[in-house]
Design an enzyme around this catalytic site. Structure first.
Site, short mmCIF file in Angstrom:
data_model
loop_
_atom_site.label_atom_id
_atom_site.label_comp_id
_atom_site.label_asym_id
_atom_site.label_seq_id
_atom_site.Cartn_x
_atom_site.Cartn_y
_atom_site.Cartn_z
NE ARG A 57 -4.60 2.39 1.80
CZ ARG A 57 -4.81 2.00 3.14
NH1 ARG A 57 -5.75 2.19 4.01
NH2 ARG A 57 -3.76 1.15 3.66
CG ASN A 84 0.19 -5.89 5.81
OD1 ASN A 84 -0.54 -5.78 6.79
ND2 ASN A 84 0.34 -6.82 5.06
CB CYS A 106 -0.71 0.29 1.19
SG CYS A 106 -2.01 -1.17 1.35
C1 LIG Z 1 -4.09 -5.40 4.27
C2 LIG Z 1 -4.48 -3.92 4.43
C3 LIG Z 1 -3.16 -3.02 4.00
C4 LIG Z 1 -2.99 -3.10 2.74
C5 LIG Z 1 -1.35 -3.43 2.56
O1 LIG Z 1 -0.76 -2.53 3.33
N1 LIG Z 1 -0.97 -4.16 1.81
C6 LIG Z 1 0.36 -4.47 1.68
C7 LIG Z 1 0.61 -6.06 1.81
S1 LIG Z 1 2.47 -6.49 2.08
O2 LIG Z 1 2.81 -5.74 3.20
O3 LIG Z 1 2.81 -6.44 0.90
O4 LIG Z 1 2.12 -7.97 2.43
C8 LIG Z 1 -4.98 -3.52 5.70
C9 LIG Z 1 -5.34 -2.07 5.89
C10 LIG Z 1 -6.52 -2.15 6.90
C11 LIG Z 1 -6.87 -3.28 7.42
C12 LIG Z 1 -8.05 -3.72 7.90
C13 LIG Z 1 -8.44 -2.59 8.99
O5 LIG Z 1 -7.58 -2.67 10.00
C14 LIG Z 1 -9.75 -3.14 9.82
C15 LIG Z 1 -9.95 -4.58 10.15
C16 LIG Z 1 -9.02 -4.88 11.40
C17 LIG Z 1 -9.25 -6.28 11.87
O6 LIG Z 1 -8.31 -6.43 13.06
C18 LIG Z 1 -8.65 -7.19 10.80
C19 LIG Z 1 -9.50 -7.06 9.46
C20 LIG Z 1 -9.50 -5.64 9.06
C21 LIG Z 1 -10.27 -5.45 7.85
C22 LIG Z 1 -8.14 -5.32 8.41
C23 LIG Z 1 -7.62 -6.05 7.25
C24 LIG Z 1 -6.25 -5.87 6.76
O7 LIG Z 1 -5.22 -5.75 7.66
C25 LIG Z 1 -6.40 -4.03 6.22
C26 LIG Z 1 -7.34 -4.16 5.06
#
Ligand SMILES: C[C@H](CCC(=O)NCCS(=O)(=O)O)[C@H]1CC[C@H]2[C@@H]3[C@H](O)C[C@@H]4C[C@H](O)CC[C@]4(C)[C@H]3C[C@H](O)[C@]12C
Length: 324
Positions: A16, A79, A2
């Site tokens: 974002r 993340n 992200c």
């Molecule tokens: C994974 C998402 C961030 C995207 C990102 O940074 N991707 C990079 C992946 S990597 O590094 O390359 O592996 C994060 C952003 C917000 C997060 C969500 C939000 O925090 C809201 C909830 C929180 C709950 O604890 C888990 C589900 C959830 C719905 C989360 C799922 C997931 O961790 C999300 C969607």
């Protein structure tokens, strides 16, 4: 992966790219001022600033991915795997779980300065929302109309960094990402002098040669450099369409196209949505991977003194304007 950024023209913008291999069925969600925010270990909040952002709503709780409040304070969770560390409850602290972090800050603070006040007392506690939605290993960018900071909870405790680059990506830790920019200090939107050697007549055969060496791959360190260089050098008109358009152009410089970033499960990460919130006007703009037309939701068109959440499902179908 992200990437989050800010852009300041006449108004101020925060948003974002959400890059992932799965979607959660998120929607643009407005939390009005009198919605009861329940917290696990700190007192519930009944009256607060209203919020708009991307979230999933589970058991009537808005689980925000990114959001902006009515004063413009904005936050995004990105993340931060293997580095994020959340702790047991601490008696002398405000014990806030990661999924409560965006509501806790945005419901109470109108600026980064005020957020820093709450951060001084916070312990990000390792309590999940549910077994189905476990703790997410996130770090956060918090921005207002003047500045940005980054919050990382690691095994060393809570780190709060000033963020003059106005960008956040994923691993490694933010201090490394900032240090790494030193390696790119020669980059320029202008074509630089030939400093290679006076004895060679090296030719400027193309525009854009001042940017040779700017990374273009999808790794987090490369996206950080690319987004920072693009954001810090970008020039925009000040109208709303020009500013929003420029914001999406910057985000698209680090967009993930399907097929280019394989995840461990054999699926591909891609940019599920890109968002741009006008912090001053509370208008949340987004595009999705399938739909490149900009869609907008204006928080001030809702009853912000209400008690119930409003969620607008994403418009995902491609909108093509045929001319004949
Ligand atoms: C994974 C998402 C961030 C995207 C990102 O940074 N991707 C990079 C992946 S990597 O590094 O390359 O592996 C994060 C952003 C917000 C997060 C969500 C939000 O925090 C809201 C909830 C929180 C709950 O604890 C888990 C589900 C959830 C719905 C989360 C799922 C997931 O961790 C999300 C969607």
């Amino acid at each position: 992966m992200c990437t989050s950024i800010t852009l300041y023209t006449k108004d101020h913008y925060f948003g974002r790219n959400l890059d992932l291999d799965v979607t959660y069925g998120e929607s643009v969600t407005i939390t009005p001022r009198n919605f009861l925010f329940k917290f696990q270990k700190v007192p519930d909040i009944q009256n607060h600033y209203s919020l708009i952002g991307m979230a999933i709503v589970v058991d009537n709780y808005p689980l925000y991915f990114d959001a902006t409040n009515e004063k413009g304070l904005s936050m995004a969770g990105l993340n931060f795997p293997e580095n994020a560390c959340f702790f047991l409850e601490k008696a002398d602290k405000d014990n806030v779980s990661p999924y409560e972090f965006i509501p806790w800050i945005l419901s109470q603070c109108k600026s980064v300065k005020e957020a820093k006040g709450l951060l001084a007392k916070i312990n990000l506690v390792n309590i999940n929302f549910s077994d189905e939605l476990p703790l997410s290993p996130l770090h956060w960018m918090i921005s207002d109309q003047l500045q940005s900071i980054v919050v990382e909870s690691t095994k060393n405790g809570l780190n709060v960094y000033d963020n003059p680059a106005g960008v956040l990506a994923n691993n490694p830790a933010f201090d490394f990402q900032m240090f790494n920019l030193n390696n790119y200090r020669r980059l320029s939107p202008k074509v630089s002098e030939n400093t290679f050697s006076k004895s060679l007549d090296l030719n400027v055969y193309s525009r854009g040669m001042g940017g040779i060496g700017l990374p273009g791959d999808l790794s987090s360190t490369s996206r950080f450099v690319k987004a920072a260089f693009t954001r810090l050098n970008s020039v925009s008109g000040t109208s709303e369409p020009e500013s929003v358009g420029q914001f999406f152009h910057i985000l698209k410089s680090v967009e993930q196209q399907k097929g280019l970033c394989e995840a461990e499960n054999g699926e591909y990460e891609y940019t599920i949505y890109s968002s741009c919130c006008n912090m001053d006007k509370g208008i949340y703009y987004y595009t999705t991977y399938e739909n490149s037309q900009i869609t907008a939701v204006d928080m001030h068109k809702e009853d912000l003194d209400g008690t119930v959440l409003t969620a607008y499902p994403l418009v995902n179908e491609q909108q093509i304007r045929f001319m004949n």
